[in-house]
Design a protein around this motif. Structure first.
Motif, short mmCIF file in Angstrom:
data_model
loop_
_atom_site.label_atom_id
_atom_site.label_comp_id
_atom_site.label_asym_id
_atom_site.label_seq_id
_atom_site.Cartn_x
_atom_site.Cartn_y
_atom_site.Cartn_z
N GLY A 126 50.90 35.02 26.80
CA GLY A 126 50.26 36.21 26.24
C GLY A 126 50.14 37.40 27.15
O GLY A 126 49.30 38.28 26.91
N ILE A 127 50.95 37.46 28.21
CA ILE A 127 50.90 38.62 29.11
C ILE A 127 52.31 39.12 29.39
O ILE A 127 53.28 38.43 29.15
N THR A 134 44.65 51.37 33.77
CA THR A 134 43.45 51.30 32.94
C THR A 134 43.73 50.54 31.65
O THR A 134 42.95 49.67 31.24
N LYS A 135 44.85 50.84 31.02
CA LYS A 135 45.22 50.15 29.78
C LYS A 135 45.40 48.65 30.02
O LYS A 135 44.91 47.82 29.25
N ARG A 136 46.09 48.31 31.09
CA ARG A 136 46.29 46.89 31.42
C ARG A 136 44.96 46.20 31.68
O ARG A 136 44.72 45.07 31.23
N LEU A 137 44.08 46.87 32.43
CA LEU A 137 42.79 46.27 32.74
C LEU A 137 41.95 46.06 31.48
O LEU A 137 41.29 45.02 31.35
N HIS A 138 41.96 47.01 30.57
CA HIS A 138 41.21 46.84 29.31
C HIS A 138 41.69 45.60 28.57
O HIS A 138 40.88 44.82 28.07
N VAL A 172 40.78 39.85 27.14
CA VAL A 172 41.20 38.46 26.92
C VAL A 172 40.56 37.51 27.91
O VAL A 172 40.90 36.33 27.96
N GLY A 173 39.63 38.02 28.71
CA GLY A 173 38.84 37.15 29.59
C GLY A 173 39.51 36.73 30.88
O GLY A 173 39.09 35.74 31.50
N LEU A 174 40.52 37.48 31.33
CA LEU A 174 41.20 37.12 32.57
C LEU A 174 40.69 37.91 33.78
O LEU A 174 40.89 37.49 34.92
N ARG A 230 34.78 47.80 40.33
CA ARG A 230 35.59 46.78 41.01
C ARG A 230 36.06 45.80 39.95
O ARG A 230 35.35 45.51 38.99
N VAL A 231 37.26 45.31 40.12
CA VAL A 231 37.79 44.32 39.19
C VAL A 231 38.21 43.08 39.96
O VAL A 231 38.67 43.17 41.10
N GLY A 232 38.00 41.95 39.33
CA GLY A 232 38.37 40.68 39.94
C GLY A 232 38.80 39.71 38.86
O GLY A 232 38.64 39.97 37.66
N LEU A 233 39.32 38.58 39.28
CA LEU A 233 39.76 37.56 38.34
C LEU A 233 38.59 36.71 37.87
O LEU A 233 37.69 36.41 38.65
N THR A 234 38.64 36.32 36.63
CA THR A 234 37.73 35.30 36.12
C THR A 234 38.33 33.95 36.53
O THR A 234 39.50 33.88 36.94
N PRO A 235 37.58 32.87 36.41
CA PRO A 235 38.18 31.56 36.66
C PRO A 235 39.42 31.31 35.78
O PRO A 235 40.40 30.73 36.25
#
Length: 160
Positions: free
Chosen positions: A49-50, A85-89, A94-96, A110-115
């Motif tokens: 899905g990416i 910005t579009k990619r981050l949204h 999708v919870g990533l 700041r942006v980071g990864l979810t588990p």
């Protein structure tokens, strides 16, 4: 054995013999190769899905020991701030990826990864690397090294 770029150069030589089409021999092949590589990656990554560019963002976050500012992500991948910005949204949706206020500057994020994002990168990266190695198996190890060296020289000049 020729390729599509040879056909293009022959056609130009017939129509405009006064032009030196040597740049097409290199630039045209790099651009065509990039399209093939991107299409192959996008096809594989669609199963999770990416896209390749989204995977590049996730990978950059996975390599970083700390959450990054969106501008840091834009500098590390090909694209504009609007594209980042579009990619981050999408990736947040999708919870990533998580987005939080920068502790050093409340106006920034700041942006980071979810588990889940970390697990996705860890699962997909070995498959991605294996698929890319398979695509490059048409070259000898020496040819791959020479190609990498030539591309490094070009990118070091263009990105400085």
């Amino acid at each position: 054995m020729g390729d599509a770029v040879d056909v293009i150069r022959v056609a130009w030589a017939q129509r405009r013999p006064d032009l030196d089409t040597e740049p097409i021999a290199v630039v045209g092949r790099i651009m065509r190769a990039a399209r093939y590589l991107e299409a192959a990656a996008d096809e594989r990554l669609a199963a999770v899905g990416i896209t390749r560019t989204e995977f590049d963002v996730l990978s950059q976050l996975r390599r970083s020991p700390v959450p990054l500012r969106p501008g840091d992500l834009t500098a590390g991948v090909v694209g504009s701030p609007a594209a980042t910005t579009k990619r981050l949204h999408k990736l947040v949706g999708v919870g990533l990826v998580t987005r939080s206020t920068d502790p050093e500057d409340a106006r920034a994020a700041r942006v980071g990864l979810t588990p889940a994002g970390e697990a996705l990168v860890d699962a997909v990266l070995p498959e991605q690397l294996a698929a890319e190695a398979e695509l490059l198996s048409i070259f000898t190890p020496e040819q791959r090294g020479a190609l990498a060296d030539l591309l490094r020289t070009a990118l070091a000049a263009w990105e400085s």
